[in-house]
Design a protein around this motif. Structure first.
Motif, PDB file in Angstrom:
ATOM      1  N   LYS A 301      11.810 -34.853 -10.792  1.00 38.73           N
ATOM      2  CA  LYS A 301      12.286 -35.128  -9.435  1.00 38.73           C
ATOM      3  C   LYS A 301      11.885 -33.981  -8.513  1.00 38.73           C
ATOM      4  O   LYS A 301      12.047 -32.807  -8.852  1.00 38.73           O
ATOM      5  CB  LYS A 301      13.806 -35.297  -9.417  1.00 38.73           C
ATOM      6  N   ALA A 302      11.352 -34.339  -7.344  1.00 38.55           N
ATOM      7  CA  ALA A 302      10.980 -33.328  -6.347  1.00 38.55           C
ATOM      8  C   ALA A 302      11.755 -33.589  -5.063  1.00 38.55           C
ATOM      9  O   ALA A 302      11.786 -34.718  -4.574  1.00 38.55           O
ATOM     10  CB  ALA A 302       9.484 -33.385  -6.072  1.00 38.55           C
ATOM     11  N   ILE A 303      12.387 -32.542  -4.539  1.00 39.26           N
ATOM     12  CA  ILE A 303      13.095 -32.692  -3.268  1.00 39.26           C
ATOM     13  C   ILE A 303      12.245 -32.190  -2.102  1.00 39.26           C
ATOM     14  O   ILE A 303      12.563 -32.429  -0.940  1.00 39.26           O
ATOM     15  CB  ILE A 303      14.454 -31.967  -3.290  1.00 39.26           C
ATOM     16  N   LYS A 304      11.148 -31.490  -2.431  1.00 39.42           N
ATOM     17  CA  LYS A 304      10.170 -31.106  -1.411  1.00 39.42           C
ATOM     18  C   LYS A 304       8.836 -30.849  -2.102  1.00 39.42           C
ATOM     19  O   LYS A 304       8.775 -30.564  -3.300  1.00 39.42           O
ATOM     20  CB  LYS A 304      10.626 -29.879  -0.625  1.00 39.42           C
ATOM     21  N   PHE A 305       7.767 -30.982  -1.319  1.00 35.96           N
ATOM     22  CA  PHE A 305       6.418 -30.805  -1.871  1.00 35.96           C
ATOM     23  C   PHE A 305       5.909 -29.397  -1.559  1.00 35.96           C
ATOM     24  O   PHE A 305       4.928 -29.210  -0.842  1.00 35.96           O
ATOM     25  CB  PHE A 305       5.460 -31.849  -1.294  1.00 35.96           C
ATOM     26  N   ASN A 306       6.598 -28.400  -2.090  1.00 37.80           N
ATOM     27  CA  ASN A 306       6.197 -27.010  -1.885  1.00 37.80           C
ATOM     28  C   ASN A 306       5.228 -26.606  -2.991  1.00 37.80           C
ATOM     29  O   ASN A 306       5.573 -26.664  -4.173  1.00 37.80           O
ATOM     30  CB  ASN A 306       7.437 -26.107  -1.889  1.00 37.80           C
ATOM     31  N   GLY A 307       4.024 -26.202  -2.615  1.00 36.96           N
ATOM     32  CA  GLY A 307       2.950 -25.964  -3.572  1.00 36.96           C
ATOM     33  C   GLY A 307       3.293 -25.052  -4.723  1.00 36.96           C
ATOM     34  O   GLY A 307       3.252 -25.458  -5.884  1.00 36.96           O
ATOM     35  N   SER A 308       3.672 -23.791  -4.444  1.00 37.59           N
ATOM     36  CA  SER A 308       3.892 -22.814  -5.511  1.00 37.59           C
ATOM     37  C   SER A 308       5.116 -23.162  -6.348  1.00 37.59           C
ATOM     38  O   SER A 308       5.093 -23.075  -7.581  1.00 37.59           O
ATOM     39  CB  SER A 308       4.045 -21.413  -4.906  1.00 37.59           C
ATOM     40  N   GLU A 309       6.182 -23.562  -5.679  1.00 37.19           N
ATOM     41  CA  GLU A 309       7.406 -23.911  -6.401  1.00 37.19           C
ATOM     42  C   GLU A 309       7.196 -25.168  -7.240  1.00 37.19           C
ATOM     43  O   GLU A 309       7.654 -25.259  -8.381  1.00 37.19           O
ATOM     44  CB  GLU A 309       8.550 -24.122  -5.401  1.00 37.19           C
ATOM     45  N   LEU A 310       6.471 -26.113  -6.676  1.00 35.98           N
ATOM     46  CA  LEU A 310       6.217 -27.360  -7.387  1.00 35.98           C
ATOM     47  C   LEU A 310       5.330 -27.120  -8.604  1.00 35.98           C
ATOM     48  O   LEU A 310       5.533 -27.721  -9.665  1.00 35.98           O
ATOM     49  CB  LEU A 310       5.567 -28.370  -6.438  1.00 35.98           C
ATOM     50  N   GLN A 311       4.366 -26.220  -8.459  1.00 38.89           N
ATOM     51  CA  GLN A 311       3.478 -25.901  -9.583  1.00 38.89           C
ATOM     52  C   GLN A 311       4.283 -25.377 -10.770  1.00 38.89           C
ATOM     53  O   GLN A 311       4.042 -25.758 -11.929  1.00 38.89           O
ATOM     54  CB  GLN A 311       2.465 -24.840  -9.140  1.00 38.89           C
ATOM     55  N   LYS A 312       5.267 -24.549 -10.482  1.00 38.44           N
ATOM     56  CA  LYS A 312       6.123 -24.002 -11.536  1.00 38.44           C
ATOM     57  C   LYS A 312       6.951 -25.105 -12.192  1.00 38.44           C
ATOM     58  O   LYS A 312       7.080 -25.159 -13.422  1.00 38.44           O
ATOM     59  CB  LYS A 312       7.041 -22.934 -10.930  1.00 38.44           C
ATOM     60  N   GLN A 313       7.500 -26.005 -11.368  1.00 39.46           N
ATOM     61  CA  GLN A 313       8.306 -27.101 -11.911  1.00 39.46           C
ATOM     62  C   GLN A 313       7.467 -28.025 -12.797  1.00 39.46           C
ATOM     63  O   GLN A 313       7.930 -28.494 -13.839  1.00 39.46           O
ATOM     64  CB  GLN A 313       8.926 -27.907 -10.764  1.00 39.46           C
ATOM     65  N   LEU A 314       6.244 -28.269 -12.386  1.00 41.97           N
ATOM     66  CA  LEU A 314       5.361 -29.134 -13.174  1.00 41.97           C
ATOM     67  C   LEU A 314       5.069 -28.515 -14.537  1.00 41.97           C
ATOM     68  O   LEU A 314       5.055 -29.208 -15.561  1.00 41.97           O
ATOM     69  CB  LEU A 314       4.051 -29.384 -12.417  1.00 41.97           C
ATOM     70  N   ALA A 315       4.847 -27.214 -14.543  1.00 45.55           N
ATOM     71  CA  ALA A 315       4.569 -26.528 -15.808  1.00 45.55           C
ATOM     72  C   ALA A 315       5.777 -26.593 -16.734  1.00 45.55           C
ATOM     73  O   ALA A 315       5.643 -26.842 -17.942  1.00 45.55           O
ATOM     74  CB  ALA A 315       4.181 -25.076 -15.531  1.00 45.55           C
ATOM     75  N   GLU A 316       6.972 -26.387 -16.161  1.00 47.65           N
ATOM     76  CA  GLU A 316       8.197 -26.433 -16.969  1.00 47.65           C
ATOM     77  C   GLU A 316       8.443 -27.833 -17.534  1.00 47.65           C
ATOM     78  O   GLU A 316       8.993 -27.986 -18.623  1.00 47.65           O
ATOM     79  CB  GLU A 316       9.392 -25.987 -16.118  1.00 47.65           C
ATOM     80  N   ALA A 317       8.039 -28.855 -16.772  1.00 45.10           N
ATOM     81  CA  ALA A 317       8.237 -30.242 -17.217  1.00 45.10           C
ATOM     82  C   ALA A 317       7.084 -30.744 -18.076  1.00 45.10           C
ATOM     83  O   ALA A 317       7.080 -31.902 -18.501  1.00 45.10           O
ATOM     84  CB  ALA A 317       8.404 -31.151 -16.005  1.00 45.10           C
ATOM     85  N   ASN A 318       6.097 -29.852 -18.325  1.00 41.59           N
ATOM     86  CA  ASN A 318       4.930 -30.212 -19.133  1.00 41.59           C
ATOM     87  C   ASN A 318       4.168 -31.392 -18.530  1.00 41.59           C
ATOM     88  O   ASN A 318       3.682 -32.271 -19.239  1.00 41.59           O
ATOM     89  CB  ASN A 318       5.354 -30.534 -20.573  1.00 41.59           C
ATOM     90  N   LEU A 319       4.088 -31.403 -17.207  1.00 38.73           N
ATOM     91  CA  LEU A 319       3.367 -32.458 -16.496  1.00 38.73           C
ATOM     92  C   LEU A 319       2.027 -31.919 -16.010  1.00 38.73           C
ATOM     93  O   LEU A 319       1.941 -30.800 -15.502  1.00 38.73           O
ATOM     94  CB  LEU A 319       4.173 -32.943 -15.287  1.00 38.73           C
TER      95      LEU A 319
END
Length: 501
Positions: A301-319
């Protein structure tokens, strides 16, 4: 279980025409239908009743021609009543019907002599409009045209004199109603298993309508006004409904044992793609050795499309890319189906998909999607062409995300891409695994009719459920199979509810 005698309904011209210029003594302008008549005719067209339009012989030719054309367009009969001769006001066809059928005559004009003769031949007269009132106790008087169908259905049910006949009141948007009705789903003449269907009109007081029906069938998402995407969707919190559906909700709160297909709280999780994901994750225990793995797509789930923060979340979710981006709100609002396929992190800047959003892995599936429909205790499926594999989509998107509406502009595979997929496709659908999932979903959701989509991942052969929805059209299922299953599902739901009560 259905009636043995046919049901005939004759609609008097006065019921259908705008009053201005419709009289025999006036030089009539171009005749038109009165408000509500077109919807009435559309519903009667698929009602399984024998319907005819009639008028007196004195009617101007412009009007009679219009009525005949209207009858032809709707596949109705057409009757010209003869000029009165003695006591004979009916033509031979109507007299024949009175001997072989249950007959109803609906009108907006008072003609006591005609009413008397109709009743003497066992016709039931329904007079519409308060100014059309008659002292004849045998005439059923109603105030508005919109009341005709439920009045007619109630009279038919009473005439059958059988507790096995059930009346189903349905509420959904007109286009969906038409799609179901033209397949024969909503007969007013009882179905094979004894169901009579009538539309619930939000233009009339609902309380009296709901007291006439035995079952409510609805598509509540058609009546959503707004959904607050920042509110955790948990019925009714965060959801604003039309006045009509709000009244149905209040009715169910007052009469919780009434049969409704399906309960609002059971449907509400399917409005939220995050909740859908949580439901599907629980099915992953179905996989076993020697059988393909059944799973939900990996997501975040993303509440905003922030590049650096989103990149970290994607890595943690193995996406990893590509990702398909969907609004968290799954249906009921205009932009719920606005999606995007994103190939790299930079493409999230200025992405037009509504937030909050669900980011899912994009599954390469050879452009083939399996649409499953659970209708009561029956499970059907159909195969449809879907989106191409990611490499083909990327080559056509340039450096931009691929945006689309999944209902209107889904980028499906071309014929050439489909041929290419057939060469490489070596994974097939395991029906047993998916049907087992369908059974578990039915039990956990508590829904009578729902659908879900499955894709088979290239390489792994994983069976991935990518969508889940309530009361789909199941238009890919042949009518000869779908309609009996649909009617049986409704009756079984009623009998199950009645048994519990």
């Amino acid at each position: 279980m259905a009636m043995e005698r046919p049901v005939r309904l004759v609609l008097d011209a006065s019921l259908l025409l705008n009053p201005v210029g419709a009289g025999a003594q006036e030089a009539a302008p171009v005749p038109t239908l009165r408000p509500g008549a077109e919807a009435l005719l559309r519903r009667l067209r698929h009602s399984n009743l024998g319907v005819a339009i009639c008028h007196t012989e004195e009617m101007p030719t412009t009007v009679s021609g219009f009525l005949e054309m209207t009858a032809d367009l709707n596949s109705f009969g057409y009757i010209s009543l003869p000029a009165p001769t003695g006591n004979h006001l009916l033509n031979e066809l109507m007299l024949e019907w009175s001997r072989t059928s249950s007959c109803f005559y609906a009108t907006s004009r008072v003609d006591e002599d005609l009413f008397s003769e109709l009743e003497s031949h066992n016709w039931k007269v329904i007079a519409v409009d308060s100014e059309c009132g008659t002292k004849d106790s045998g005439v059923v008087n109603i105030g508005k045209l919109q009341e005709l169908l439920i009045t007619l259905a109630t009279l038919i049910k009473k005439e059958i004199v059988s507790s096995s006949i059930l009346m189903v009141g349905y509420a959904m948007k007109p286009s969906r109603e038409e799609d179901f009705a033209k397949r024969g789903a909503f007969p007013i003449y009882p179905s094979e298993n004894g169901l009579i269907f009538v539309p619930l009109s939000f233009e009339l007081p609902l309380a009296s309508q709901l007291l006439e029906v035995d079952i409510i069938l609805h598509k509540m998402t058609d009546e959503i006004i707004t959904i607050d995407p920042n509110c955790s969707i948990s019925f009714p919190r965060g959801i604003s409904f039309s006045a009509g559906m709000s009244e149905v909700i209040r009715f169910m709160e007052e009469y919780p044992d009434f049969c409704i297909i399906d309960p609002f709280k059971n449907i509400s999780p399917l409005l939220d793609r995050l909740q859908i994901q949580e439901i599907l994750v629980r099915l992953q225990e179905l996989g076993s050795e020697g059988r393909p793995k059944l799973r939900a797509p990996h997501s975040l789930k993303a509440i905003k499309f922030n590049g650096s923060e989103l990149q970290k979340q994607l890595a943690e979710a193995n996406l990893s890319f590509p990702l398909i981006v969907k609004p968290q709100v799954a249906c009921g609002v205009a932009d719920a189906h606005n999606m995007a396929l994103v190939f790299q992190i930079e493409e999230f800047s200025n992405l037009s998909v509504p937030l909050p959003a669900i980011l899912q892995e994009y599954i390469d599936h050879g452009s083939k999607i399996y649409k499953f429909y659970v209708i009561g205790d029956k499970v059907f499926h159909a195969v449809k062409t879907s989106m191409p594999n990611a490499n083909l989509l990327k080559s056509s998107s340039g450096d931009e995300p691929l945006t689309f509406n999944s209902l209107k502009t889904l980028p499906v595979a071309t014929k050439e891409q489909l041929l290419l997929n057939r060469v490489h496709d070596n994974k097939s659908l395991n029906i047993g695994v998916v049907e087992e999932a369908a059974k578990l979903l039915k039990e956990s959701l508590g829904l009578t009719i729902f659908g879900f989509d499955v894709v088979v991942q290239e390489g792994s052969g994983d069976h991935v459920i990518v969508d889940l929805n309530y009361l789909p059209s199941f238009k890919e299922v042949p009518d000869s199979e779908a309609m009996p299953a649909f009617w049986d599902a409704i009756r079984q739901s009623y009998e199950s509810k009645k048994g519990k009560v």
